[in-house]
Design a protein around this motif. Structure first.
Motif, mmCIF file in Angstrom:
data_model
loop_
_atom_site.group_PDB
_atom_site.id
_atom_site.type_symbol
_atom_site.label_atom_id
_atom_site.label_comp_id
_atom_site.label_asym_id
_atom_site.label_seq_id
_atom_site.Cartn_x
_atom_site.Cartn_y
_atom_site.Cartn_z
ATOM 1 N N GLU A 238 51.085 42.908 27.863
ATOM 2 C CA GLU A 238 51.529 42.511 29.200
ATOM 3 C C GLU A 238 51.268 43.630 30.209
ATOM 4 O O GLU A 238 50.839 43.375 31.336
ATOM 5 N N VAL A 239 51.507 44.879 29.806
ATOM 6 C CA VAL A 239 51.251 46.002 30.695
ATOM 7 C C VAL A 239 49.766 46.083 31.027
ATOM 8 O O VAL A 239 49.367 46.292 32.179
ATOM 9 N N LEU A 240 48.917 45.907 30.012
ATOM 10 C CA LEU A 240 47.471 46.002 30.228
ATOM 11 C C LEU A 240 46.961 44.850 31.078
ATOM 12 O O LEU A 240 46.125 45.051 31.979
ATOM 13 N N ASN A 241 47.431 43.643 30.812
ATOM 14 C CA ASN A 241 46.977 42.495 31.603
ATOM 15 C C ASN A 241 47.436 42.589 33.056
ATOM 16 O O ASN A 241 46.708 42.218 33.972
ATOM 17 N N ASP A 242 48.636 43.105 33.259
ATOM 18 C CA ASP A 242 49.101 43.311 34.620
ATOM 19 C C ASP A 242 48.225 44.343 35.328
ATOM 20 O O ASP A 242 47.958 44.233 36.525
ATOM 21 N N SER A 243 47.735 45.332 34.564
ATOM 22 C CA SER A 243 46.877 46.359 35.150
ATOM 23 C C SER A 243 45.535 45.793 35.569
ATOM 24 O O SER A 243 45.025 46.079 36.658
ATOM 25 N N ILE A 244 44.922 44.976 34.706
ATOM 26 C CA ILE A 244 43.581 44.478 35.036
ATOM 27 C C ILE A 244 43.620 43.412 36.117
ATOM 28 O O ILE A 244 42.625 43.193 36.819
ATOM 29 N N SER A 245 44.785 42.738 36.281
ATOM 30 C CA SER A 245 44.850 41.701 37.303
ATOM 31 C C SER A 245 44.654 42.281 38.709
ATOM 32 O O SER A 245 44.171 41.601 39.615
ATOM 33 N N ILE A 246 45.027 43.545 38.875
ATOM 34 C CA ILE A 246 44.888 44.188 40.181
ATOM 35 C C ILE A 246 43.421 44.320 40.573
ATOM 36 O O ILE A 246 43.069 44.260 41.756
ATOM 37 N N PHE A 247 42.538 44.490 39.583
ATOM 38 C CA PHE A 247 41.118 44.700 39.860
ATOM 39 C C PHE A 247 40.288 43.424 39.703
ATOM 40 O O PHE A 247 39.061 43.484 39.729
ATOM 41 N N ALA A 248 40.955 42.283 39.519
ATOM 42 C CA ALA A 248 40.215 41.042 39.287
ATOM 43 C C ALA A 248 39.329 40.675 40.472
ATOM 44 O O ALA A 248 38.134 40.389 40.312
ATOM 45 N N LEU A 249 39.922 40.670 41.681
ATOM 46 C CA LEU A 249 39.158 40.292 42.856
ATOM 47 C C LEU A 249 38.048 41.307 43.129
ATOM 48 O O LEU A 249 36.933 40.932 43.512
ATOM 49 N N ARG A 250 38.326 42.570 42.905
ATOM 50 C CA ARG A 250 37.308 43.598 43.130
ATOM 51 C C ARG A 250 36.133 43.423 42.179
ATOM 52 O O ARG A 250 34.964 43.589 42.573
ATOM 53 N N ALA A 251 36.429 43.086 40.924
ATOM 54 C CA ALA A 251 35.353 42.839 39.966
ATOM 55 C C ALA A 251 34.536 41.633 40.374
ATOM 56 O O ALA A 251 33.301 41.625 40.260
#
Length: 935
Positions: A490-503
């Motif tokens: 959950e911690v990791l998925n919350d982290s990558i969600s922040i960069f989803a739009l940027r990716a």
């Protein structure tokens, strides 16, 4: 004829003897007034290399081996030969005279005196191999009384053999003058040892007082120096009269022990930790050499180690002098005493060694010079210690001054950062609060994604502010880590969600891979772990414009063979040179610090990441080559939480054996998902293009082992995902195969077009392996609907409508936010704009308030003062105390403590998050929660 021959031989023998006596040194005339006199001019000597010559042969009248001893002193250096000496004493007086013969070097192994008697020669044994009690005169040197009858001339013989330097200051003196000399010698020795004792106890007192190691080493150096001198003077024979073997070894052992301690003293006194490495290596080498010499004394022949100790001792002093000169040249002031002390001592030491080897005469004088030089050296070294204390005090003063300056600067920095944090958090509370409220309204998929991105980006901005505050805390040594159990995925998925739009905007494939075998729940600080991952991801996306960014997590074994979690963030950016890699984790440093660099940034994120990882007990690094991308990695200890059962609210169900197809041209994404699902028993086929997918479908069409689900990327290299879906629908009649579209955030808006093409579901990328697994479970209809990493929709709500709540905040937007959040808890609060209004509202309320939310920074009256005055009102009126919770943009621990000290019960930092608010409400009003209702 035979009688004639015997007479001739006897006459020849008598003639030769007469000639020998005619050329021998004169006899020494003795009297009661004989002052101390050196016997060397009156000696004859004979060297016996084998040491086998017997006394009866040497003392025979016919023995002609003796020759005139031409040296000024009996100093033959180191020799294994036995030496015989002959001298004559004559008494011209009318009364008998008793004189004392003295061998003034107490380290001679064996001295045998042959004194004439009525029946030949009587043997008298002396030397350090005999017990002290057996000496004719109980003196520190070897002395024996010789009685010379009136009018007699007597011939005496001495046999000497030793492993030490064969230096025998042979002297004779009358009884009166011998006693005077002993008295004078004791006075000189008493002066020397008195000074040494004074230095020892004075510096021992200083060591106990200041606890400086250099004083301890200095005291030990005095102890072993006194041991060496007392052995050299024969003083140890009085202290340890029965330890005969120790008498022979003690002088050499003490020499090397003194050298060993001296270099420990040198290392401390000359502050060699600040010196070049080669100086420290020199000290280490000398320490090992002297330690080896100490051990060698008990393993090798004493004659060998005796010479070795003298050479090693002198070389050690020379090295010490060189080190002192180097430190003096380098500007270390305390070295000037050190250099002076050892310059004098090395000169005297070289003279003493040359005399010990018999190269120059006067070893007895050299020994006295050596003793006085030792005392002078120790006095000067004591002065150097005083100078070192002055240096240390000066440094302590400078450090204290720097500490005060740094503390003031740190306080100013902390005040500035706290103010900046407060000013940024206040409007961010409005942004994130409104995003939370907007998220509770009816939104389309794309709108909800936009709101989620606003929330994630807002939290990322707050994280940046936290980074700056954290850096300040770390530098001040005030960083404290949480130690709780949490869901790693959950911690990791919350982290990558922040960069989803940027990716999505960059067109970079973004993948999170949690390797099989990685524990789902771990113990540690999830906030700091997320912070490190975000910093490394931000760095990766900054430099990556094409290709992929891969986050990989796996359980591994660390360097100390303990379980660790290894995180790797890989990118396909430009890479980093080896020189730049070494600077990356330094504060405010970047790979390219020139003003024309393409990429911006402060270089603070990687420095904070390194410090946080090290605080967590881990390590961090980077692998990179220019043009080949970079991989930043870190390892932290892997610990299991105690409350796994409580944490495990959701666990992925075991997937049944099935077959799926993934159609995506990003090979790294396909490999990651394939490895995850293969470990769970799922058969996964991969197609990197639409045509390859069509061939796979055609091959399995009509078989029992057809695909249960086909996941298709929106944009394929040879056709669109919609086109492939229409093609597949036309080719197969299987109705139990689910088509799932994988699209970027911007491509997920038109669900109707995708469904018209034949897709049953649409999921947005980036997808972690865990999220893909959860999506597959939804497709297959197994497991729970909740997806890993996404917050669960609130299924229950608590009813706090009966509570009377007061909110004080001077910011209208923040009032709107807190009012909206409290409304979700069925609370209609009263609101005021400052602390004075809050105090007055509390005082005139007809029905007491149960709960007060108090902003800390407000005009007219701040929240701290308002809380304190509310507590005073409660005490005066004997009212039940309300719960006062600070709603503040201040997050520094000292400001949170200030809230509690003013009378508040709790502290919630802005931006206020609904889960935190619910948690604190449940803590303070657990009995007020209504029965859970399905949402």
């Amino acid at each position: 004829m035979g009688t004639y021959r015997q007479a001739v031989v006897a006459l020849a023998t008598w003639a030769l003897g007469a000639m020998a006596w005619a050329t021998q040194p004169p006899a020494l005339a003795v009297s009661e007034d004989l002052r101390r006199l050196d016997l060397a001019p009156y000696l004859e000597a004979y060297e016996d290399p084998g040491g086998e010559l017997q006394a009866d042969v040497v003392t025979a009248t016919a023995f002609t081996g003796f020759a005139d001893f031409e040296k000024d002193a009996v100093n033959l250096g180191y020799t294994r030969s036995a030496w015989w000496f002959r001298f004559r004493l004559t008494n011209a007086q009318l009364v008998p005279v008793t004189i004392f013969l003295e061998a003034g070097y107490p380290l001679i192994d064996s001295i045998r005196l042959y004194e004439p008697s009525e029946v030949g020669y009587r043997e008298m044994a002396l030397g350090d191999r005999l017990p002290f009690a057996e000496r004719p005169v109980l003196s520190h040197v070897f002395a024996v009384p010789l009685a010379v009858p009136a009018g007699a001339t007597l011939t005496y013989y001495l046999r000497v053999q030793t492993t030490s330097s064969l230096d025998i200051p042979l002297t004779v003196s009358s009884s009166v003058h011998y006693v005077e000399w002993v008295h004078d010698n004791q006075w000189v020795m008493g002066l020397i040892y008195g000074v040494l004792a004074g230095l020892l106890f004075y510096n021992l007192f200083l060591f106990v007082t200041v606890r400086e190691r250099s004083f301890l080493y200095y005291v030990l150096y005095i102890v072993f120096t006194v041991g060496y001198l007392s052995a050299l003077d024969g003083g140890q024979y009085r202290v340890f009269p029965d330890l005969v073997l120790w008498q022979q070894y003690s002088v050499y052992v003490c020499i090397n022990m003194a050298m060993f301690v001296l270099f420990l003293f040198t290392r401390e006194n000359l502050a060699l930790e600040e010196a070049p490495p080669w100086l420290r290596r020199c000290v280490t080498v000398v320490l090992y050499i002297n330690a080896g010499a100490i051990l060698a004394h008990f393993l090798l022949d004493l004659a060998v180690t005796a010479r070795m100790s003298i050479v090693i001792g002198l070389l050690s002093f020379v090295v010490a002098l060189v080190i002192g000169v180097v430190r003096l040249v380098q500007g270390y002031a305390a070295a000037r005493f050190y250099v002076f002390a050892f310059t004098v001592f090395v000169v005297i030491g070289i003279t003493t060694m040359l005399a010990a080897w018999g190269i120059i005469p006067g070893y007895e004088v050299a020994r006295y010079g050596l003793k006085f030089s030792i005392v002078l050296k120790l006095i000067v070294l004591s002065l150097s210690l005083g100078d070192r204390i002055n240096v240390l005090q000066q440094r302590e003063f400078e450090l204290e001054r720097e500490a005060i300056h740094a503390q003031a600067q740190s306080q100013a920095t902390s005040d500035f950062l706290a103010k900046m944090s407060h000013e940024i958090r206040t409007p961010m509370n409005g942004v994130l609060g409104m995003a939370q409220l907007l998220g509770d309204t009816n939104l389309s998929r794309l709108q909800r994604q936009f709101v989620n991105t606003i929330s994630s980006s807002g939290r990322a901005l707050v994280t940046v502010i936290n980074d700056i505050l954290d850096f300040s805390k770390i530098e001040a040594g005030k960083m404290e880590l949480e130690d709780i159990g949490f869901n790693l995925e959950e911690v990791l998925n919350d982290s990558i969600s922040i960069f989803a739009l940027r990716a999505d905007e960059k067109g970079v494939e973004f993948v999170l891979s949690v390797r099989p075998g990685t524990p789902e729940f771990v113990r540690g600080d999830p906030t700091r772990l997320r912070q490190v991952v975000l910093n490394l991801l931000g760095n990766a996306f900054k430099f990556t414009d094409q290709g992929h960014v891969l986050v990989s997590v796996a359980a591994a074994r660390g360097e100390d063979d303990k379980d660790v979690l290894r995180f790797e963030i890989s990118d396909t950016g430009p890479g980093i040179s080896p020189e730049a890699s070494r600077r990356l984790f330094q504060s405010f440093m970047q790979a390219d610090s020139s003003t024309t660099r393409q990429y911006g940034g402060t270089g603070l994120g990687l420095a904070i990441s390194r410090q946080l990882v090290e605080l967590m007990g881990g390590r961090i690094g980077v692998r990179s080559e220019e043009g080949q991308g970079s991989t930043f990695w870190f390892e932290i200890p892997c610990r299991s939480p105690d409350n796994v059962g409580e944490l495990q609210a959701y666990c992925a169900a075991d997937l049944e054996s099935c077959r799926i197809l993934i159609v995506d041209d990003h090979e790294i994404f396909c490999q990651t998902i394939q490895q995850e699902l293969l470990a769970r028993g799922v058969t996964v086929d991969v197609a990197l293009s639409g045509k390859a997918a069509a061939r796979l479908v055609e091959r399995l069409r009509g078989g029992r082992d057809f695909y249960r689900a086909i996941f298709i990327e929106k944009r394929l290299p040879d056709m669109s995902g919609d086109s492939l879906a229409r093609n597949l629908v036309a080719r197969t009649e299987r109705k139990d195969t689910t088509l799932v579209l994988m699209a970027g955030m911007r491509d997920c808006e038109d669900d109707q077009e995708s469904r018209a093409a034949g897709f049953d579901q649409v999921i947005s990328k980036p997808l972690s392996s865990a999220q893909f697994r959860d999506a597959l479970q939804q497709v297959l209809g197994i497991g729970k609907a909740q997806r890993t990493g996404e917050p669960a929709v609130e299924a229950v709500s608590a009813d706090y409508s009966h509570l009377r709540v007061l909110v004080a905040d001077d910011n209208a937007v923040n009032l709107m936010v807190i009012r909206g959040l409290l409304k979700k808890l069925r609370i209609e609060p009263d609101t005021v704009d400052n602390g004075r209004e809050a105090r007055d509202a509390y005082a005139r309320a007809e029905q007491p308030y149960d709960l007060v939310f108090m902003d800390c920074e407000m005009p007219v009256m701040d929240g701290y003062t308002a809380a304190a005055e509310i507590r005073d009102i409660e005490k005066e009126r004997r009212m039940r105390a309300a719960v006062i919770i600070a709603l503040s943009a201040h997050v520094l621990p000292e400001l949170q403590r200030k809230s509690l000290e003013s009378g508040m019960d709790d502290h919630i930092a802005k931006p206020v998050q609904m889960p935190i608010l619910c948690q604190r409400m449940a803590h303070w009003f657990p009995a007020d929660e209504s029965t859970a209702q399905a949402g």
